[in-house]
Design a protein around this motif. Structure first.
Motif, short mmCIF file in Angstrom:
data_model
loop_
_atom_site.label_atom_id
_atom_site.label_comp_id
_atom_site.label_asym_id
_atom_site.label_seq_id
_atom_site.Cartn_x
_atom_site.Cartn_y
_atom_site.Cartn_z
N GLY A 1 -6.67 -1.32 -2.45
CA GLY A 1 -6.76 -1.43 -0.83
C GLY A 1 -6.56 -2.95 -0.27
O GLY A 1 -6.24 -2.88 0.84
N SER B 1 -3.21 -4.64 1.65
CA SER B 1 -2.86 -4.66 3.07
C SER B 1 -3.31 -6.14 3.62
O SER B 1 -2.77 -6.59 4.53
CB SER B 1 -3.24 -3.65 3.81
OG SER B 1 -4.52 -3.57 3.58
N LEU C 1 -8.49 5.46 -0.90
CA LEU C 1 -8.28 4.24 -0.64
C LEU C 1 -9.62 3.64 -1.17
O LEU C 1 -10.31 3.63 -0.34
CB LEU C 1 -7.82 3.88 0.64
CG LEU C 1 -6.30 3.60 1.02
CD1 LEU C 1 -6.25 3.06 2.21
CD2 LEU C 1 -5.89 2.54 -0.16
N THR D 1 0.82 -1.20 -0.05
CA THR D 1 0.05 -0.05 -0.05
C THR D 1 0.75 1.31 0.23
O THR D 1 2.03 1.37 0.51
CB THR D 1 -0.83 -0.02 1.42
OG1 THR D 1 -1.56 -1.19 1.10
CG2 THR D 1 -1.63 1.34 1.09
#
Ligand code: GDP
Ligand code: MG
Length: 225
Positions: free
Chosen positions: A64, A67, A37, A15
């Protein structure tokens, strides 16, 4: 617009390394400093010409999910190219490359072309990863490599196009099975291809729908291949 080939690309990496900005710079030729995001997947598409042939690049941005490392086989399926991005000003994003690469190799076609990208080359004063380190990593793992800046657009065009050139060469050499990889994707997603960056359309339901649809078409076309 008619095209000879459709290549699906995916953009992976930690990210904040600039994946969405790279996509926006390539498809819209602009830089948007603060990028929302988004949960889900965003698409971008652009036509390029290689060897006199029109090629449509269909680019999937993880938006997004990265992560959570929950990127699944359906995201990688049919991808002819991957842009694996790190941020030259954040060494941790470079250190995570091995994990990303393992993920990619595990879930994708073994012939997928991977372009390693060291992004944010405009931030020379904050550099933490030397260009030589990126080059060495790429050499060691059989990747192509470029440093880019999504901000100044430096090498962005080249990164996307050089990846396509490599894929195109593999097709000419007969390494890529176009029926199973490239054509398959064009059947499934051509109706969904709109750059969604500037809008706030919730793409996740659309993505789910497209995955279901992709599975259906995939099974429907199995006897053909
Ligand atoms: N200076 C500079 N900033 C960048 C560049 N690319 C992205 N950024 C910034 O880095 C942040 C994360 O970018 P984003 O594209 O959202 O990263 P993603 O999470 O990988 O999609 C944003 O604040 C961008 O403005 C670049 O090439 N140069
Ligand atoms: Mg993003």
């Amino acid at each position: 617009m008619a095209y000879a080939y459709l290549f699906k690309y995916i953009i992976i990496g930690d990210t904040g390394v600039g994946k969405s900005c790279l996509l926006l710079q390539f498809t819209d030729k602009r830089f948007q400093p603060v990028h929302d995001l988004t949960i889900g997947v965003e698409f971008g598409a652009r036509m390029i010409t290689i060897d006199g042939k029109q090629i449509k690049l269909q680019i999937w941005d993880t938006a997004g999910q990265e992560s959570f490392r929950s990127i699944t086989r359906s995201y990688y399926r049919g991808a002819a190219g991957a842009l694996l991005v790190y941020d030259i000003t954040r060494r941790d994003t470079f250190n995570h490359l091995t994990t990303w690469l393992e993920d990619a190799r595990q879930h994708s076609n073994s012939n997928m072309v991977i372009m390693l990208i060291g992004n944010k080359s405009d931030l020379e004063s904050r550099r933490e990863v030397k260009k030589e380190e990126g080059e060495a990593f790429a050499r060691e793992h059989g990747l192509i490599f470029m440093e880019t800046s999504a901000k100044t657009a430096s090498n962005v065009e080249e990164a996307f196009i050089n990846t396509a050139k490599e894929i195109y060469e593999k097709i000419q050499e007969g390494v890529f099975d176009i029926n199973n990889e490239v054509r398959h994707t064009s059947l499934c997603f051509s109706f969904l291809l709109k750059p969604l960056h500037s809008s706030s359309v919730p793409v996740f339901p659309l993505f789910l729908l497209s995955v279901v649809f992709q599975q259906c078409v995939w099974f429907a076309t199995l006897p053909l291949s």
